[in-house]
Design a protein around this motif. Structure first.
Motif, PDB file in Angstrom:
ATOM      1  N   TYR A 147       0.930  -1.152   0.044  1.00  0.00           N
ATOM      2  CA  TYR A 147       0.021   0.080  -0.024  1.00  0.00           C
ATOM      3  C   TYR A 147       0.689   1.281  -0.049  1.00  0.00           C
ATOM      4  CZ  TYR A 147      -3.963  -2.683   0.999  1.00  0.00           C
ATOM      5  OH  TYR A 147      -5.062  -3.741   0.918  1.00  0.00           O
ATOM      6  N   ARG A 148       0.461   2.132  -0.596  1.00  0.00           N
ATOM      7  CA  ARG A 148       1.209   3.594  -0.554  1.00  0.00           C
ATOM      8  C   ARG A 148       0.033   4.656  -0.385  1.00  0.00           C
ATOM      9  NH1 ARG A 148       4.975   0.942  -1.314  1.00  0.00           N
ATOM     10  NH2 ARG A 148       6.032   0.097  -2.811  1.00  0.00           N
ATOM     11  N   GLY A 149       0.314   5.630   0.153  1.00  0.00           N
ATOM     12  CA  GLY A 149      -0.439   6.682   0.543  1.00  0.00           C
ATOM     13  C   GLY A 149       0.188   7.684   1.373  1.00  0.00           C
ATOM     14  N   ARG A 150      -0.731   8.533   2.274  1.00  0.00           N
ATOM     15  CA  ARG A 150      -0.218   9.622   2.579  1.00  0.00           C
ATOM     16  C   ARG A 150      -0.979   9.848   4.221  1.00  0.00           C
ATOM     17  NH1 ARG A 150      -2.619  14.985   0.065  1.00  0.00           N
ATOM     18  NH2 ARG A 150      -4.947  14.376  -0.158  1.00  0.00           N
ATOM     19  N   ILE A 151      -0.338  10.583   5.083  1.00  0.00           N
ATOM     20  CA  ILE A 151      -0.948  11.018   6.202  1.00  0.00           C
ATOM     21  C   ILE A 151      -0.906  12.300   6.535  1.00  0.00           C
ATOM     22  CG2 ILE A 151       1.199  10.430   7.563  1.00  0.00           C
ATOM     23  CD1 ILE A 151      -0.608   9.792  10.037  1.00  0.00           C
ATOM     24  N   TYR A 152      -1.926  12.976   6.942  1.00  0.00           N
ATOM     25  CA  TYR A 152      -1.698  14.442   7.037  1.00  0.00           C
ATOM     26  C   TYR A 152      -2.712  15.000   8.173  1.00  0.00           C
ATOM     27  CZ  TYR A 152      -5.816  14.278   4.059  1.00  0.00           C
ATOM     28  OH  TYR A 152      -6.859  14.181   3.385  1.00  0.00           O
ATOM     29  N   ALA A 153      -2.324  16.219   8.363  1.00  0.00           N
ATOM     30  CA  ALA A 153      -3.098  16.892   9.532  1.00  0.00           C
ATOM     31  C   ALA A 153      -3.949  17.891   8.693  1.00  0.00           C
ATOM     32  CB  ALA A 153      -2.270  17.666  10.520  1.00  0.00           C
ATOM     33  N   TRP A 154      -5.181  18.055   9.214  1.00  0.00           N
ATOM     34  CA  TRP A 154      -6.121  19.141   8.579  1.00  0.00           C
ATOM     35  C   TRP A 154      -7.118  19.908   9.711  1.00  0.00           C
ATOM     36  CZ3 TRP A 154     -11.506  18.488   8.067  1.00  0.00           C
ATOM     37  CH2 TRP A 154     -11.826  17.173   8.592  1.00  0.00           C
ATOM     38  N   SER A 155      -7.781  20.870   9.420  1.00  0.00           N
ATOM     39  CA  SER A 155      -8.795  21.678  10.342  1.00  0.00           C
ATOM     40  C   SER A 155      -9.814  21.957   9.654  1.00  0.00           C
ATOM     41  CB  SER A 155      -8.168  22.758  11.149  1.00  0.00           C
ATOM     42  OG  SER A 155      -7.241  22.078  12.017  1.00  0.00           O
ATOM     43  N   GLN A 156     -11.000  22.002   9.927  1.00  0.00           N
ATOM     44  CA  GLN A 156     -12.077  22.665   9.298  1.00  0.00           C
ATOM     45  C   GLN A 156     -11.832  23.970   8.708  1.00  0.00           C
ATOM     46  OE1 GLN A 156     -14.745  20.615   8.932  1.00  0.00           O
ATOM     47  NE2 GLN A 156     -15.862  22.300   7.681  1.00  0.00           N
ATOM     48  N   GLY A 157     -11.888  23.953   7.479  1.00  0.00           N
ATOM     49  CA  GLY A 157     -11.884  25.337   6.576  1.00  0.00           C
ATOM     50  C   GLY A 157     -10.154  25.666   6.485  1.00  0.00           C
ATOM     51  N   GLU A 158      -9.290  24.641   6.508  1.00  0.00           N
ATOM     52  CA  GLU A 158      -7.935  24.954   6.309  1.00  0.00           C
ATOM     53  C   GLU A 158      -7.538  23.708   5.615  1.00  0.00           C
ATOM     54  OE1 GLU A 158      -5.551  25.248   9.801  1.00  0.00           O
ATOM     55  OE2 GLU A 158      -6.833  26.587  10.809  1.00  0.00           O
ATOM     56  N   ALA A 159      -6.522  24.174   4.769  1.00  0.00           N
ATOM     57  CA  ALA A 159      -5.834  23.221   3.690  1.00  0.00           C
ATOM     58  C   ALA A 159      -5.002  22.354   4.305  1.00  0.00           C
ATOM     59  CB  ALA A 159      -4.913  24.022   2.871  1.00  0.00           C
ATOM     60  N   ALA A 160      -4.963  20.989   4.040  1.00  0.00           N
ATOM     61  CA  ALA A 160      -4.020  20.138   4.537  1.00  0.00           C
ATOM     62  C   ALA A 160      -2.625  20.337   4.639  1.00  0.00           C
ATOM     63  CB  ALA A 160      -4.137  18.849   3.680  1.00  0.00           C
ATOM     64  N   HIS A 161      -1.935  19.941   5.948  1.00  0.00           N
ATOM     65  CA  HIS A 161      -0.762  20.379   6.260  1.00  0.00           C
ATOM     66  C   HIS A 161       0.082  19.331   6.716  1.00  0.00           C
ATOM     67  CE1 HIS A 161      -3.142  21.709   9.580  1.00  0.00           C
ATOM     68  NE2 HIS A 161      -2.150  21.273  10.485  1.00  0.00           N
ATOM     69  N   SER A 162       1.303  19.300   6.959  1.00  0.00           N
ATOM     70  CA  SER A 162       2.124  18.290   7.383  1.00  0.00           C
ATOM     71  C   SER A 162       1.987  16.798   6.744  1.00  0.00           C
ATOM     72  CB  SER A 162       2.019  18.101   8.972  1.00  0.00           C
ATOM     73  OG  SER A 162       2.623  17.242   9.611  1.00  0.00           O
ATOM     74  N   ILE A 163       1.732  16.828   5.352  1.00  0.00           N
ATOM     75  CA  ILE A 163       1.565  15.797   4.480  1.00  0.00           C
ATOM     76  C   ILE A 163       2.946  15.035   4.395  1.00  0.00           C
ATOM     77  CG2 ILE A 163       0.895  15.182   2.320  1.00  0.00           C
ATOM     78  CD1 ILE A 163      -0.452  17.644   2.190  1.00  0.00           C
ATOM     79  N   ALA A 164       2.733  13.662   4.839  1.00  0.00           N
ATOM     80  CA  ALA A 164       4.040  12.702   4.697  1.00  0.00           C
ATOM     81  C   ALA A 164       3.674  11.460   3.891  1.00  0.00           C
ATOM     82  CB  ALA A 164       4.305  12.238   6.185  1.00  0.00           C
ATOM     83  N   PRO A 165       4.386  10.942   3.012  1.00  0.00           N
ATOM     84  CA  PRO A 165       4.094   9.798   2.260  1.00  0.00           C
ATOM     85  C   PRO A 165       4.255   8.525   3.230  1.00  0.00           C
ATOM     86  CG  PRO A 165       6.086  10.578   1.775  1.00  0.00           C
ATOM     87  CD  PRO A 165       5.718  11.407   2.780  1.00  0.00           C
ATOM     88  N   LEU A 166       3.283   7.603   2.864  1.00  0.00           N
ATOM     89  CA  LEU A 166       3.255   6.437   3.525  1.00  0.00           C
ATOM     90  C   LEU A 166       3.781   5.132   2.641  1.00  0.00           C
ATOM     91  CD1 LEU A 166       0.051   6.729   5.847  1.00  0.00           C
ATOM     92  CD2 LEU A 166       2.479   6.613   6.664  1.00  0.00           C
ATOM     93  N   SER A 167       4.110   4.254   3.097  1.00  0.00           N
ATOM     94  CA  SER A 167       4.465   2.740   2.374  1.00  0.00           C
ATOM     95  C   SER A 167       4.566   1.859   3.313  1.00  0.00           C
ATOM     96  CB  SER A 167       5.691   3.013   1.284  1.00  0.00           C
ATOM     97  OG  SER A 167       6.052   1.714   0.959  1.00  0.00           O
ATOM     98  N   LEU A 168       3.571   0.965   2.911  1.00  0.00           N
ATOM     99  CA  LEU A 168       3.332  -0.153   3.937  1.00  0.00           C
ATOM    100  C   LEU A 168       3.184  -1.418   3.547  1.00  0.00           C
ATOM    101  CD1 LEU A 168       2.534  -0.635   6.859  1.00  0.00           C
ATOM    102  CD2 LEU A 168       0.277  -0.030   6.394  1.00  0.00           C
ATOM    103  N   ASP A 169       3.719  -2.415   3.903  1.00  0.00           N
ATOM    104  CA  ASP A 169       3.324  -3.865   3.186  1.00  0.00           C
ATOM    105  C   ASP A 169       2.560  -4.547   4.196  1.00  0.00           C
ATOM    106  OD1 ASP A 169       4.772  -3.713   0.978  1.00  0.00           O
ATOM    107  OD2 ASP A 169       6.781  -4.169   1.822  1.00  0.00           O
ATOM    108  N   VAL A 170       1.304  -4.868   3.979  1.00  0.00           N
ATOM    109  CA  VAL A 170       0.608  -5.905   4.943  1.00  0.00           C
ATOM    110  C   VAL A 170       0.629  -7.152   4.529  1.00  0.00           C
ATOM    111  CG1 VAL A 170      -1.956  -6.221   5.325  1.00  0.00           C
ATOM    112  CG2 VAL A 170      -1.112  -3.852   4.724  1.00  0.00           C
TER     113      VAL A 170
END
Length: 127
Positions: free
Chosen positions: A91-114
């Motif tokens: 799996y590939r993806g991302r994790i990020y922080a967000w608040s209502q009415g604001e853009a996503a920030h602190s975006i980090a890529p994720l890579s995971l083998d299940v």
């Protein structure tokens, strides 16, 4: 009918009645195979909830090789989140922080083998 034969028939019928009653009451407790398409694995993400800072949410998004996406969003102060993966694999993806009415920030890529039923991983706290 001889008394011994009658006793045998009563004993046999009561035994079968007991077995039937047992399976009627407890047969539902036997675990069945999950239907196809049901999640096969749980992925648990953990982070330090004391490092969250201002209240915000953490979003997790993962895509498998076939393009199936799973995602969730939880309050940062929970310190973790679970995702149900559709199948074992990469799996590939991302994790990020967000608040209502604001853009996503602190975006980090994720890579995971299940590769097992439960996968635990620790990530940096999205702030």
């Amino acid at each position: 009918m001889a008394p011994r034969m009658r006793a045998f028939i009563v004993w046999s019928c009561s035994s079968w009645a007991g077995v039937l009653a047992f399976w009627a009451l407890f047969g539902a407790c036997v675990a069945a195979e999950p239907p196809s398409g049901a999640p096969q694995a749980e992925v648990i993400f953990e982070w330090d909830p004391t490092a969250c800072g201002d209240p915000h949410r953490v979003a997790l998004e993962l895509d498998d090789d076939a393009g199936e996406q799973v995602s969730t969003s939880v309050p940062c102060e929970l310190g973790g989140a679970e995702l149900s993966a559709l199948a074992y694999g990469s799996y590939r993806g991302r994790i990020y922080a967000w608040s209502q009415g604001e853009a996503a920030h602190s975006i980090a890529p994720l890579s995971l083998d299940v590769e097992s039923r439960v996968v635990r991983t620790t990530v940096d706290t999205p702030k």
